[in-house]
Design a protein around this motif. Structure first.
Motif, mmCIF file in Angstrom:
data_model
loop_
_atom_site.group_PDB
_atom_site.id
_atom_site.type_symbol
_atom_site.label_atom_id
_atom_site.label_comp_id
_atom_site.label_asym_id
_atom_site.label_seq_id
_atom_site.Cartn_x
_atom_site.Cartn_y
_atom_site.Cartn_z
ATOM 1 N N LEU A 99 -15.764 -10.478 -15.990
ATOM 2 C CA LEU A 99 -17.082 -10.040 -15.689
ATOM 3 C C LEU A 99 -16.989 -8.471 -15.108
ATOM 4 O O LEU A 99 -17.999 -8.187 -15.176
ATOM 5 C CB LEU A 99 -17.371 -10.955 -14.413
ATOM 6 N N ASP A 100 -15.907 -8.073 -15.131
ATOM 7 C CA ASP A 100 -15.814 -6.781 -14.566
ATOM 8 C C ASP A 100 -14.575 -6.021 -14.789
ATOM 9 O O ASP A 100 -13.597 -6.788 -15.233
ATOM 10 C CB ASP A 100 -16.111 -6.286 -13.012
ATOM 11 N N TYR A 101 -14.499 -4.721 -14.944
ATOM 12 C CA TYR A 101 -13.101 -4.003 -15.209
ATOM 13 C C TYR A 101 -13.300 -2.474 -14.098
ATOM 14 O O TYR A 101 -14.040 -2.073 -13.970
ATOM 15 C CB TYR A 101 -12.710 -3.888 -16.425
ATOM 16 N N ILE A 102 -11.747 -2.087 -13.969
ATOM 17 C CA ILE A 102 -11.780 -0.718 -13.319
ATOM 18 C C ILE A 102 -10.409 -0.473 -13.981
ATOM 19 O O ILE A 102 -9.526 -1.251 -14.006
ATOM 20 C CB ILE A 102 -11.723 -1.124 -11.678
ATOM 21 N N THR A 103 -10.174 1.135 -13.652
ATOM 22 C CA THR A 103 -8.965 1.515 -14.102
ATOM 23 C C THR A 103 -8.017 2.141 -12.851
ATOM 24 O O THR A 103 -8.678 2.407 -11.849
ATOM 25 C CB THR A 103 -9.110 2.541 -15.187
ATOM 26 N N LYS A 104 -6.787 2.084 -13.009
ATOM 27 C CA LYS A 104 -5.746 2.658 -12.488
ATOM 28 C C LYS A 104 -5.896 4.009 -12.503
ATOM 29 O O LYS A 104 -6.026 4.753 -13.497
ATOM 30 C CB LYS A 104 -4.286 2.145 -12.429
ATOM 31 N N PRO A 105 -5.664 5.017 -11.525
ATOM 32 C CA PRO A 105 -5.715 4.511 -9.896
ATOM 33 C C PRO A 105 -6.899 3.903 -9.597
ATOM 34 O O PRO A 105 -7.923 4.688 -9.656
ATOM 35 C CB PRO A 105 -5.175 5.884 -9.400
ATOM 36 N N VAL A 106 -6.965 2.808 -8.729
ATOM 37 C CA VAL A 106 -8.131 2.197 -8.337
ATOM 38 C C VAL A 106 -8.815 2.829 -7.101
ATOM 39 O O VAL A 106 -8.088 3.269 -6.262
ATOM 40 C CB VAL A 106 -7.670 0.689 -7.787
ATOM 41 N N ASP A 107 -9.956 3.039 -7.235
ATOM 42 C CA ASP A 107 -10.836 3.541 -6.242
ATOM 43 C C ASP A 107 -11.159 2.273 -5.513
ATOM 44 O O ASP A 107 -11.849 1.405 -6.005
ATOM 45 C CB ASP A 107 -12.094 4.164 -6.838
ATOM 46 N N ILE A 108 -10.732 2.189 -4.197
ATOM 47 C CA ILE A 108 -10.648 0.921 -3.338
ATOM 48 C C ILE A 108 -12.101 0.702 -2.876
ATOM 49 O O ILE A 108 -12.567 -0.424 -3.040
ATOM 50 C CB ILE A 108 -9.986 1.021 -2.137
ATOM 51 N N GLU A 109 -12.861 1.735 -2.692
ATOM 52 C CA GLU A 109 -14.458 1.561 -2.259
ATOM 53 C C GLU A 109 -15.015 0.866 -3.424
ATOM 54 O O GLU A 109 -15.965 -0.113 -3.207
ATOM 55 C CB GLU A 109 -14.944 2.656 -1.668
ATOM 56 N N ILE A 110 -14.979 1.246 -4.649
ATOM 57 C CA ILE A 110 -15.527 0.785 -5.665
ATOM 58 C C ILE A 110 -15.145 -0.699 -6.109
ATOM 59 O O ILE A 110 -15.908 -1.480 -6.493
ATOM 60 C CB ILE A 110 -15.368 1.837 -7.093
ATOM 61 N N LEU A 111 -13.596 -0.779 -5.884
ATOM 62 C CA LEU A 111 -13.248 -2.120 -6.093
ATOM 63 C C LEU A 111 -13.737 -3.324 -4.905
ATOM 64 O O LEU A 111 -14.162 -4.145 -5.344
ATOM 65 C CB LEU A 111 -11.868 -2.262 -6.045
ATOM 66 N N LYS A 112 -14.015 -2.726 -3.810
ATOM 67 C CA LYS A 112 -14.625 -3.769 -2.770
ATOM 68 C C LYS A 112 -16.220 -4.051 -3.231
ATOM 69 O O LYS A 112 -16.384 -5.082 -3.014
ATOM 70 C CB LYS A 112 -14.442 -2.828 -1.363
ATOM 71 N N ASN A 113 -16.751 -3.124 -3.603
ATOM 72 C CA ASN A 113 -18.020 -3.226 -4.155
ATOM 73 C C ASN A 113 -18.318 -4.217 -5.337
ATOM 74 O O ASN A 113 -19.070 -5.022 -5.272
ATOM 75 C CB ASN A 113 -18.723 -1.667 -4.321
ATOM 76 N N GLN A 114 -17.392 -4.104 -6.341
ATOM 77 C CA GLN A 114 -17.489 -4.789 -7.407
ATOM 78 C C GLN A 114 -17.076 -6.162 -6.812
ATOM 79 O O GLN A 114 -17.768 -7.453 -7.183
ATOM 80 C CB GLN A 114 -16.467 -4.575 -8.224
ATOM 81 N N ILE A 115 -15.941 -6.671 -6.055
ATOM 82 C CA ILE A 115 -15.644 -7.999 -5.509
ATOM 83 C C ILE A 115 -16.713 -8.533 -4.714
ATOM 84 O O ILE A 115 -17.384 -9.635 -4.997
ATOM 85 C CB ILE A 115 -14.460 -7.839 -4.520
ATOM 86 N N GLU A 116 -17.472 -7.669 -4.006
ATOM 87 C CA GLU A 116 -18.381 -8.291 -2.857
ATOM 88 C C GLU A 116 -19.642 -8.653 -4.167
ATOM 89 O O GLU A 116 -20.289 -9.856 -3.767
ATOM 90 C CB GLU A 116 -19.216 -7.117 -2.064
ATOM 91 N N ASN A 117 -20.175 -7.713 -4.816
ATOM 92 C CA ASN A 117 -21.189 -8.195 -5.889
ATOM 93 C C ASN A 117 -20.813 -9.602 -6.709
ATOM 94 O O ASN A 117 -21.724 -10.140 -6.827
ATOM 95 C CB ASN A 117 -21.375 -7.014 -6.936
#
Length: 438
Positions: A99-117
């Motif tokens: 449902l989503d993707y993100i690239t390394k190095p991971v931006d933790i705040e963006i990742l947290k936002n994606q997880i929450e959504n």
């Protein structure tokens, strides 16, 4: 206190698993697997609410894991994390259910936002389907009713919907119905016609702009993403978006954030996206005219609207609906139509679909002199065999419509123009062209 959601981190890099888990463990229970095979074994024994998945692993890579996940019918949201900033890999993973993707190095705040959504969206997806579906039009069970049955399932969720269909098939009406049957129904529903604005204006319309951002920007303007916050944003003719704007739209879909044109402040928005197009987006992707990653983000839940020629059984229902609408608008008593009126319409293919039928009914009511619509009121209709049913040509119809409008308004040109749906200047030009005396 409610139980924490469980997140499974699948990555062959131990340090990366540790780092991500360290930032998430305060709010989530964390499970770890060093490859896809180990992750499948964990899923056999443990309940998991979300998976963070690396793509490149030796024992079982991420794409292979996703295909196994699909075969097991495990409906668990997946965010793909990869060191390889490769759109093709991300798109392939989304085809397989990520449902989503993100690239390394991971931006933790963006990742947290994606997880929450994603987790919030999954909670909403557990709602039951809408039984009494609100739809501001008419349809038959055998026609659009089949689409409505599907919409009942997706409306209560926050899933992005892509509505496809020819011009005039009612895409905005369907989009509005999705909103009206969703938890966001009391929040704004805003529509943007992406084809109606040039490249310089579309970004200001969507994202807003700051004072002085460009010539003519005399004050701050809020864009549709801000104004629709909490509600639904309908992007009509999304295939017409410039490539540069597509990239910014992709970011909003990924992160839920944007900046106004000429601004530096990052703004967060919570908007459900419903997009529509009458173009072949897959073909546009192949031609390099539409971003592949954006296409798969929009195409989470595709809905194909059939043209009116494929659901002609709905024409009588639509006729009754439009006759009621326009007889009230023009304050005329129209009780129905003659058999010949319907028969000619049933043989017509309606290249302009429902919008064309509506225009025909509106025009016929303006011309009508009795309580029933008759076939001689119809404009020329070009059938597939080339036969033209029109008794009168377009010029004759226009002349008659103008004369009727002037008669009903006692010769008042302003009111006659309003009745005809044209400007007073256009009416003046028509009167001169056709030598009509008032």
């Amino acid at each position: 206190m409610a139980d924490k959601k469980r997140i499974l981190i699948v990555d062959d890099e131990e340090n990366h698993r540790f780092m991500v888990g360290l930032h998430l463990k305060e709010n989530y229970d964390i499970l770890e697997a060093q490859n896809g095979l180990e992750a499948l074994n964990i899923l056999d024994d443990e309940h998991v609410d979300l998976i963070l998945l690396d793509v490149k692993m030796d024992v079982m890579d991420g794409l292979t894991f996703l295909s196994h996940l699909r075969k097991k019918n495990l409906n668990i949201p997946v965010i793909v994390i990869s060191a390889f900033n490769n759109v093709r890999t991300a798109v392939e993973s989304m085809k397989l259910g990520a449902l989503d993707y993100i690239t390394k190095p991971v931006d933790i705040e963006i990742l947290k936002n994606q997880i929450e959504n994603l987790l919030e969206s999954e909670d909403k997806n557990e709602m039951e389907l809408v039984e009494d579906y609100v739809y501001e039009g008419v349809y038959s069970k055998e026609g659009l009713g089949k689409i409505i049955d599907v919409l009942k399932l997706v409306a209560p969720t926050d899933a992005t919907v892509l509505i496809m269909g020819e011009s005039g098939t009612g895409k905005e009406l369907v989009a509005r119905s999705i909103h009206l049957n969703s938890p966001r129904k009391n929040e704004p529903f805003l529509a943007v016609n992406c084809a109606a604005l040039n490249e310089n204006l579309i970004e200001s319309e969507l994202f807003g702009h700051e004072k002085g951002a460009f010539t003519g920007a005399e004050s701050r303007k809020l864009g549709k993403f801000e104004l629709a916050n909490g509600g639904t944003l309908f992007l009509d003719e999304v295939g017409e978006l410039p490539i540069s704007t597509q990239a910014k739209l992709l970011r909003v879909l990924q992160e839920g954030t944007f900046e106004r044109v000429g601004g530096t402040k990052t703004i967060k928005t919570d908007v459900r996206i419903i997009a529509a197009t009458n173009r072949d987006l897959e073909k546009m992707v192949q031609e390099g005219k539409f971003r592949e990653d954006l296409y798969y983000r929009l195409n989470v839940f595709p809905v194909k609207l059939p043209p009116l020629r494929e659901r002609k059984n709905e024409i009588p229902l639509l006729l009754d609906f439009f006759i009621k609408k326009y007889s009230q608008k023009f304050q005329k008593i129209i009780k129905g139509y003659e058999d010949g009126f319907l028969e000619k319409l049933m043989r017509y293919d309606f290249p302009g679909n429902i919008r064309e039928l509506e225009n025909i009914v509106e025009r016929s009511i303006i011309l009508a002199r009795s309580e029933r619509l008759t076939s001689d009121l119809l404009p020329p209709l070009k059938y597939s065999n080339g036969f033209d049913s029109g008794v009168k040509n377009i010029k004759e119809h226009e002349i008659e419509a103008i004369k009727n409008a002037l008669k009903e308004t006692g010769g008042n040109k302003t009111k006659a123009a309003e009745l005809l749906g044209i400007s007073r200047k256009t009416l003046h030009n028509k009167l001169k062209e056709y030598n009509i005396e008032v």
